[in-house]
Design an enzyme around this catalytic site. Structure first.
Site, PDB file in Angstrom:
ATOM      1  N   ARG A  84      18.069  12.224  51.544  1.00 52.56           N
ATOM      2  CA  ARG A  84      18.406  10.953  52.197  1.00 52.56           C
ATOM      3  C   ARG A  84      17.290  10.570  53.170  1.00 52.56           C
ATOM      4  O   ARG A  84      16.616  11.459  53.725  1.00 52.56           O
ATOM      5  CB  ARG A  84      19.749  11.028  52.946  1.00 52.56           C
ATOM      6  CG  ARG A  84      19.854  12.185  53.924  1.00 52.56           C
ATOM      7  CD  ARG A  84      21.136  12.148  54.722  1.00 52.56           C
ATOM      8  NE  ARG A  84      21.103  11.081  55.715  1.00 52.56           N
ATOM      9  CZ  ARG A  84      20.496  11.182  56.904  1.00 52.56           C
ATOM     10  NH1 ARG A  84      19.863  12.294  57.266  1.00 52.56           N
ATOM     11  NH2 ARG A  84      20.520  10.184  57.747  1.00 52.56           N
ATOM     12  N   ARG A 141      14.758  13.434  54.215  1.00 50.80           N
ATOM     13  CA  ARG A 141      15.277  14.784  54.430  1.00 50.80           C
ATOM     14  C   ARG A 141      15.791  15.358  53.115  1.00 50.80           C
ATOM     15  O   ARG A 141      16.404  14.633  52.310  1.00 50.80           O
ATOM     16  CB  ARG A 141      16.413  14.767  55.450  1.00 50.80           C
ATOM     17  CG  ARG A 141      15.984  14.308  56.826  1.00 50.80           C
ATOM     18  CD  ARG A 141      16.977  14.768  57.883  1.00 50.80           C
ATOM     19  NE  ARG A 141      16.785  14.049  59.128  1.00 50.80           N
ATOM     20  CZ  ARG A 141      15.843  14.334  60.033  1.00 50.80           C
ATOM     21  NH1 ARG A 141      14.985  15.311  59.803  1.00 50.80           N
ATOM     22  NH2 ARG A 141      15.748  13.642  61.162  1.00 50.80           N
ATOM     23  N   ASP A 172      23.396  15.964  73.584  1.00 48.24           N
ATOM     24  CA  ASP A 172      24.595  15.589  72.823  1.00 48.24           C
ATOM     25  C   ASP A 172      24.824  16.519  71.636  1.00 48.24           C
ATOM     26  O   ASP A 172      25.743  16.319  70.851  1.00 48.24           O
ATOM     27  CB  ASP A 172      24.611  14.104  72.411  1.00 48.24           C
ATOM     28  CG  ASP A 172      23.432  13.689  71.574  1.00 48.24           C
ATOM     29  OD1 ASP A 172      22.629  14.555  71.189  1.00 48.24           O
ATOM     30  OD2 ASP A 172      23.318  12.470  71.301  1.00 48.24           O
ATOM     31  N   ASP A 175      20.128  19.867  72.699  1.00 51.44           N
ATOM     32  CA  ASP A 175      18.987  19.077  72.245  1.00 51.44           C
ATOM     33  C   ASP A 175      18.459  18.246  73.424  1.00 51.44           C
ATOM     34  O   ASP A 175      18.928  18.404  74.556  1.00 51.44           O
ATOM     35  CB  ASP A 175      19.332  18.221  71.016  1.00 51.44           C
ATOM     36  CG  ASP A 175      20.232  17.046  71.370  1.00 51.44           C
ATOM     37  OD1 ASP A 175      20.897  17.097  72.412  1.00 51.44           O
ATOM     38  OD2 ASP A 175      20.259  16.073  70.602  1.00 51.44           O
ATOM     39  N   SER A 193      16.326  11.651  72.090  1.00 45.90           N
ATOM     40  CA  SER A 193      17.088  12.845  71.755  1.00 45.90           C
ATOM     41  C   SER A 193      16.239  14.008  71.224  1.00 45.90           C
ATOM     42  O   SER A 193      15.433  14.556  71.946  1.00 45.90           O
ATOM     43  CB  SER A 193      18.166  12.438  70.761  1.00 45.90           C
ATOM     44  OG  SER A 193      19.097  13.440  70.596  1.00 45.90           O
ATOM     45  N   GLY A 229      17.244   8.422  59.624  1.00 43.85           N
ATOM     46  CA  GLY A 229      17.363   7.205  60.427  1.00 43.85           C
ATOM     47  C   GLY A 229      16.773   7.390  61.819  1.00 43.85           C
ATOM     48  O   GLY A 229      16.924   6.528  62.676  1.00 43.85           O
ATOM     49  N   THR A 230      16.117   8.522  62.047  1.00 47.54           N
ATOM     50  CA  THR A 230      15.514   8.737  63.363  1.00 47.54           C
ATOM     51  C   THR A 230      14.039   9.148  63.278  1.00 47.54           C
ATOM     52  O   THR A 230      13.342   9.121  64.278  1.00 47.54           O
ATOM     53  CB  THR A 230      16.247   9.853  64.145  1.00 47.54           C
ATOM     54  OG1 THR A 230      16.153  11.061  63.399  1.00 47.54           O
ATOM     55  CG2 THR A 230      17.694   9.520  64.407  1.00 47.54           C
TER      56      THR A 230
HETATM   57  C1  G16 Z   1      21.004  11.443  65.773  1.00 46.09           C
HETATM   58  C2  G16 Z   1      22.398  11.049  65.376  1.00 46.09           C
HETATM   59  C3  G16 Z   1      23.027  12.162  64.568  1.00 46.09           C
HETATM   60  C4  G16 Z   1      22.150  12.497  63.384  1.00 46.09           C
HETATM   61  C5  G16 Z   1      20.717  12.797  63.825  1.00 46.09           C
HETATM   62  C6  G16 Z   1      19.758  12.925  62.666  1.00 46.09           C
HETATM   63  O1  G16 Z   1      21.079  12.585  66.583  1.00 46.09           O
HETATM   64  O2  G16 Z   1      23.150  10.778  66.527  1.00 46.09           O
HETATM   65  O3  G16 Z   1      24.291  11.732  64.157  1.00 46.09           O
HETATM   66  O4  G16 Z   1      22.647  13.595  62.688  1.00 46.09           O
HETATM   67  O5  G16 Z   1      20.235  11.737  64.630  1.00 46.09           O
HETATM   68  O6  G16 Z   1      19.787  11.719  61.940  1.00 46.09           O
HETATM   69  P1  G16 Z   1      18.778  11.442  60.765  1.00 46.09           P
HETATM   70  O7  G16 Z   1      18.948  12.569  59.787  1.00 46.09           O
HETATM   71  O8  G16 Z   1      19.196  10.112  60.193  1.00 46.09           O
HETATM   72  O9  G16 Z   1      17.385  11.453  61.318  1.00 46.09           O
HETATM   73  P2  G16 Z   1      20.228  12.702  67.919  1.00 46.09           P
HETATM   74  O10 G16 Z   1      20.770  13.923  68.559  1.00 46.09           O
HETATM   75  O11 G16 Z   1      18.789  12.830  67.505  1.00 46.09           O
HETATM   76  O12 G16 Z   1      20.513  11.426  68.642  1.00 46.09           O
END
Ligand code: G16
Length: 545
Positions: free
Chosen positions: A499, A508, A281, A277, A65, A502-503
């Site tokens: 927080r 953050r 999505d 993005d 993403s 998660g990606t």
């Molecule tokens: C994903 C999730 C989103 C989230 C984003 C950032 O988006 O689907 O719901 O807001 O990651 O998450 P985090 O702050 O935990 O890194 P995407 O568009 O990258 O798949």
């Protein structure tokens, strides 16, 4: 069993680096593409088990993403097109982290715990984004599916929401639509054309939109779709992937976080522009005013526009349906006040991650959910759909009520009800602006955002940060929440939270306050507190001014 021999044999082609530990995060596994081959194979295995368990088709999307090109990742899609259920996220992590020699034991453990009938047929849909690593990694997923004797259909290059859509269509025997990319274009474009018919004299300016495709899959797909729109939307496409790098200085995440236009786009004063993005999505809108000032219309502004439109239609239709907006802690304070105090709609706050927002939205007749980063959609309950349909067909209802019901009906068809979808959201926003006769500037002035800032802090292990209250407060490490509380008190109308992402491998930091300078100072001071109390690595965060 011969099946397990095959799993074992093929797993040697997708070996796990010893000791590597990865978590199923906000939206699946995500890290440097070099570390993901075994994960993909194993997610192919897991999707096959999930399919056997649910007796339905499951989706596997290979994408990272918004992350940079060198990363990749995988998202699992459940039968109705929603994100995989949390219990299976746990299994995914378990299977991903089993050492090579323990793989079969981990697999059999899941089969036993879920009492899976291994004679049941399995079906898995696979899709991928445009990253250079995606072809190889999606092949690893397909290997996993075939090792357990599952059937697979490889959709190749698709946006994430398109794959979610296919899975839902397949499992509803076509009631939601046809499980093909053409079927997706057909359903959305028909609804868009029906809706824009209500605005007979749209000017060329109203029909024109500049789109930043983030150099990703969304660019390819929006170009494919354009012909289906019969000139009702004329798109100038930038960052279409022919030369630039995926998500680099462009795309929805870049625009939202940096609060500036992407590179590579031509912006004329007052013209509507939007950015997708990397897997299409998410979407954000923006424009530049006559003084050259950049204005961002993020997920909060989109949720406000959509919920206002739907609420007005419900009133005109005389339908008593409960509508709610679901946000996260990142929602601008001004948007929440506007929605609650002026619009009088119910507002719910959940943890980050569309899976959380989606489930909260399902509790209402109409649930509009959007993360501030532009990830969101609208869900209509079965009851809502039925009431709208009945009214649209009712020979005794007056013209105004019938017209509103028809508009609602087409809005349902235009919304991707499985997950946030940049293309579907774009068409819905364009429709609403056209029907309301609203310019992007008028939309922008519905409320004024509080100045805000997002920063990232590198720490040695981001899992030391634990949060509560929909991520608005920190539980550990000790002293961090107290530090944030006392910093927030120094500024007017201020709020801040932190927080673990998660990606990405970062913590953050979000802050908002009465002025941009205060929001920036607060974000910097909170970053320093994170750096000092949560094991920051590298140089200390520097002031922004
Ligand atoms: C994903 C999730 C989103 C989230 C984003 C950032 O988006 O689907 O719901 O807001 O990651 O998450 P985090 O702050 O935990 O890194 P995407 O568009 O990258 O798949």
């Amino acid at each position: 069993m011969a099946q397990f021999q095959d799993v074992s044999q093929k797993s040697t082609l997708h070996p796990k680096p010893t000791g590597l530990v990865l978590q199923y995060g906000t939206a699946g596994f995500r890290t440097n593409a070099k570390q993901l081959d075994h994960i993909m194979y194993r997610m192919g295995l897991l999707a096959t088990l999930r399919s056997k368990k649910t007796k339905a088709t499951i989706g596997v999307m290979v994408t990272a993403s918004h992350n940079p090109e060198e990363d990749n990742g995988v998202k699992l899609i459940d039968p109705m097109g929603e994100m995989v259920t949390p219990a299976w996220e746990g299994y995914a992590t378990q299977l991903a982290n089993a050492e090579q020699e323990d793989l079969l034991t981990a697999l059999k453990d899941i089969i036993e715990r879920e009492a899976i009938n291994m004679n049941q047929e399995a079906n898995v849909f696979v899709g991928k984004d445009t990253r250079s690593s995606s072809a190889r990694l999606s092949q690893a997923v397909l290997d996993g599916v075939s090792a357990l004797g599952g059937h697979s259909k490889d959709y190749g290059l698709v946006t994430t929401p398109q794959l979610h859509y296919m899975v839902c269509c397949q499992n509803t025997q076509g009631r939601y639509g046809e499980a093909t990319v053409e079927g997706y274009y057909h359903k959305l474009s028909q609804a868009f054309i029906q809706l824009t018919k209500n605005v007979p004299n749209r000017t060329d300016d109203q029909k024109h939109l500049s789109v930043d495709g983030a150099n990703g899959i969304g660019a390819l797909k929006v170009r494919e779709m354009e012909g289906h729109l019969k000139g009702e939307l004329q798109i100038s496409l930038f960052n279409d992937g022919t030369s630039g790098k995926l998500n680099h200085q462009c795309g929805a995440d870049h625009v939202k976080v940096q609060q500036k236009a992407p590179t590579g786009i031509e912006m004329n004063t007052g013209e509507r522009c939007c950015s997708f993005d990397g897997d299409a999505d998410r979407i954000v809108y923006y424009y530049s005013d006559s003084a050259g000032q950049f204005h961002l219309l993020d997920g909060d502004k989109i949720a406000t526009l959509i919920s206002t439109f739907l609420k007005e239609l419900l009133t005109q239709a005389g339908l008593d349906l409960k509508i709610a907006v679901v946000q996260t802690a990142y929602a601008n304070g001004s948007s929440t006040h506007y929605l609650e105090d002026t619009m009088k709609v119910i507002v719910i706050c959940t943890k980050t991650g569309v899976k959380h927002l989606h489930h909260a939205a399902q509790e209402f007749d109409i649930g509009v959910y959007f993360e501030a980063n532009g990830h969101g959609t609208v869900l209509f309950s079965k009851t809502a759909e039925q009431k709208i349909q009945q009214l649209a067909k009712d020979p005794n209802s007056n013209d105004e009520r019938k017209r509103s019901a028809l508009l609602l009906q087409n809005t349902i068809n235009l919304s991707n009800q499985t997950v946030g979808d940049a293309i579907s959201d774009m068409l819905l926003i364009e429709t609403i602006l056209a029907i309301k006769g609203m310019t992007v500037q008028q939309w922008d002035t519905i409320y004024t955002d509080l100045p805000n800032r997002q920063l990232k802090v590198k720490v040695s292990d981001r899992r030391v940060i634990d949060t509560t209250d929909a991520e608005r407060r920190v539980v550990s490490p000790a002293g961090l929440q107290e530090a944030i509380d006392s910093l927030v008190k120094k500024f007017r109308r201020a709020r801040s939270f932190v927080r673990p992402s998660g990606t990405e491998d970062v913590v953050r930091v979000y802050s908002e306050a009465e002025t941009q300078e205060s929001a920036d100072d607060l974000a910097h001071e909170v970053s320093l507190a994170v750096y000092r109390l949560a094991g920051g690595v590298g140089d200390e965060p520097k002031p922004l001014h």
